[in-house]
Write an enzyme that holds these catalytic residues in place. Structure first.
Site, PDB file in Angstrom:
ATOM      1  N   SER A  42       0.814  -1.225   0.000  1.00 47.41           N
ATOM      2  CA  SER A  42       0.000   0.000   0.000  1.00 47.41           C
ATOM      3  C   SER A  42       0.844   1.269   0.000  1.00 47.41           C
ATOM      4  O   SER A  42       1.501   1.563  -0.971  1.00 47.41           O
ATOM      5  CB  SER A  42      -0.969  -0.050   1.180  1.00 47.41           C
ATOM      6  OG  SER A  42      -1.823   1.060   1.156  1.00 47.41           O
ATOM      7  N   ASP A  74      -2.847   6.399  -3.207  1.00 48.99           N
ATOM      8  CA  ASP A  74      -1.754   5.706  -2.530  1.00 48.99           C
ATOM      9  C   ASP A  74      -1.259   4.604  -3.481  1.00 48.99           C
ATOM     10  O   ASP A  74      -1.733   4.516  -4.619  1.00 48.99           O
ATOM     11  CB  ASP A  74      -2.211   5.157  -1.162  1.00 48.99           C
ATOM     12  CG  ASP A  74      -3.172   3.994  -1.305  1.00 48.99           C
ATOM     13  OD1 ASP A  74      -3.926   3.980  -2.297  1.00 48.99           O
ATOM     14  OD2 ASP A  74      -3.171   3.104  -0.437  1.00 48.99           O
ATOM     15  N   ASP A 106      -1.580   1.277  -3.812  1.00 48.92           N
ATOM     16  CA  ASP A 106      -2.429   0.213  -4.362  1.00 48.92           C
ATOM     17  C   ASP A 106      -3.832   0.697  -4.717  1.00 48.92           C
ATOM     18  O   ASP A 106      -4.711  -0.109  -5.019  1.00 48.92           O
ATOM     19  CB  ASP A 106      -2.480  -1.013  -3.432  1.00 48.92           C
ATOM     20  CG  ASP A 106      -3.218  -0.735  -2.138  1.00 48.92           C
ATOM     21  OD1 ASP A 106      -3.162   0.411  -1.654  1.00 48.92           O
ATOM     22  OD2 ASP A 106      -3.863  -1.669  -1.606  1.00 48.92           O
TER      23      ASP A 106
END
Ligand code: MG
Length: 451
Positions: free
Chosen positions: A95, A236, A238
């Site tokens: 992430s 972000d 992902d």
């Protein structure tokens, strides 16, 4: 501390998280889900290594792989949800963490993020010797496209005609991450004039820190201002989160964009809105003013999502730009968040105008180093100090409401910290109150005061 944190398994590749571990996790995932498992990655350098190791583990216990390549986590979740022959998914991503990290987010057959209990079950499974299948029963490997259907689904959940008609200009920052194949395509299909920065997927040196903050987004802020765009948007790594820059080049705090989106959703349909106990009071103010009911949960996106299902909520989200639109799917969805914000601007005008009447709250976030073993003691100490007439919530840690703000005293579930959040419309009060509890926590932990 277990292998799984608040949002799946994470660690520095080849330091905390090895290919051997990925192989074992693959076996556990394969045994748990069975059948056909979908995989996607973000473009980190270690993505291929972990994909290979995890896949080998999954196939060694007889499950099949469908590999979707580089794809945002919500797009993988959409694929899993909409393919009945798929039993679950794994998003290979860390992430917002730095490029040297990687990790695994597990996805259920219904497309929802695995709960902490599910993660725990996989973790316990990993500790065992997991038997592989006979040579003629090993799993197969195939590839599929998860881009087109996902982008089209997002478009079908917004008023694309209104967006196209508005002639909007958007600057989008993909963090060189998993949204590179999806968000520019989405904007093109929505007939928005789009300028993409950090738009090529690459792992080693993304053009900005992957966590979208005011500091990390100075290029986006500059570009939004220079081209006179209607909106700046950043994902972000992902792609489950989106934060926004106004047409004036101002960074919009996540609480405010969450409140604005809650207002938009409540104008469509009245109902419940779910957010973690740590969210700013602006969310509750706006939800209540617009005829909605706000319900708080413990911190963590899967908690928000599960509470949304339980309450048949119309909307939910977190202050970090993670928003959940149940008509699309029960997960945080960065592309959906962006498309819905474009619809909101197309219909209601400039974003800065829409939030100018929102009160500004000042939030102070402090933390004190606190070993796991002492977290409960410290929380108990704070509980005992609560006066009868004060209003409190114990949904996650201890939240104490005052006439002029609140404080949240919360043990971290993933790190050796005890967190102290304080909020007030008066910045000085927020700061002084945070400081007061910080001093008290330090004094208690050092033994200078006792309960
Ligand atoms: Mg994310």
């Amino acid at each position: 501390m277990g292998l799984f944190g608040i949002s799946g398994i994470r660690g520095v590749a080849n330091r905390d998280l090895s290919p051997e571990m990925a192989l074992q996790i693959g076996k556990a995932v394969g045994r748990t889900f069975g059948g056909r498992i979908a995989l996607a990655t973000d473009p980190r350098d270690s993505a291929d290594m972990f994909r290979s190791a995890l896949s080998a583990g999954i196939m060694s216990v007889g499950s099949d792989i469908v590999d979707l390549g580089v794809l945002p986590t919500p797009a993988l979740q959409y694929y899993v949800k909409t393919h009945d022959d798929v039993t679950g998914g794994v998003s290979i991503t860390a992430s917002h963490n730095a490029p040297e990290y990687n990790g695994f987010k597990l996805i259920h057959a219904d497309g929802m993020e695995a709960t902490r209990e599910d993660d725990k079950a996989i973790e316990n499974f990993c500790a065992r010797d997991i038997e592989t299948v006979d040579p003629w029963e090993t799993g197969g490997y195939s590839r599929a496209d998860g881009i087109e259907d996902y982008v089209n689904a997002v478009i079908s959940h917004v008023d694309s005609e209104a967006i196209a008609k508005a002639g909007l200009t958007v600057v989008v920052d993909c963090a060189n991450g998993a949204t590179c194949p999806t968000t520019p395509l989405l904007l093109r299909k929505l007939k928005v004039r789009a300028i993409t920065i950090n738009g090529d997927p690459q792992g080693e040196s993304p053009g900005r820190p992957i966590e979208p903050t005011e500091e990390s987004l100075f290029n986006l802020i500059g570009m939004t201002t220079i081209v006179g765009a209607d909106l700046g948007a950043a994902h972000d790594g992902d792609g489950d989160r989106t934060v926004f820059i106004s047409e004036k080049g101002g960074f919009i705090q996540g609480d405010k964009s969450l409140a604005l989106m809650a207002k938009v959703m409540l104008e469509e349909r009245k109902g419940k809105v779910i957010t973690p106990i740590s969210s700013s009071s602006i969310v509750e103010d706006i939800v209540t003013a617009n005829g909605g009911i706000l319900k708080y949960t413990a911190v963590g996106s899967h908690t928000v999502v599960h509470k949304m299902v339980e309450n048949k909520a119309i909307f939910g989200g977190e202050e970090n730009g993670g928003m959940v639109f149940p008509e699309m799917q029960y997960c945080r969805d960065g592309a959906m968040t962006l498309a819905k914000m474009l619809e909101c601007i197309a219909k209601n005008g400039p974003i800065s105008k829409q939030i100018e009447s929102f009160d500004t709250y000042h939030t102070v976030k402090l933390r004190v180093v606190c070993p796991d073993a002492r977290k409960a003691e410290l929380l108990d100490h704070f509980m005992q100090g609560v006066e009868d007439e004060t209003s409190v919530s114990t949904i996650d840690g201890l939240k104490i409401m005052f006439d002029d703000g609140w404080v949240l005293l919360r043990p971290s579930t993933t790190e050796d910290y005890f967190r102290i959040y304080s909020e007030s419309k008066d910045g000085r009060i927020a700061e002084e109150r945070a400081e007061k509890y910080m001093v008290e926590a330090e004094a208690f932990l050092s033994g200078r005061i006792s309960t």
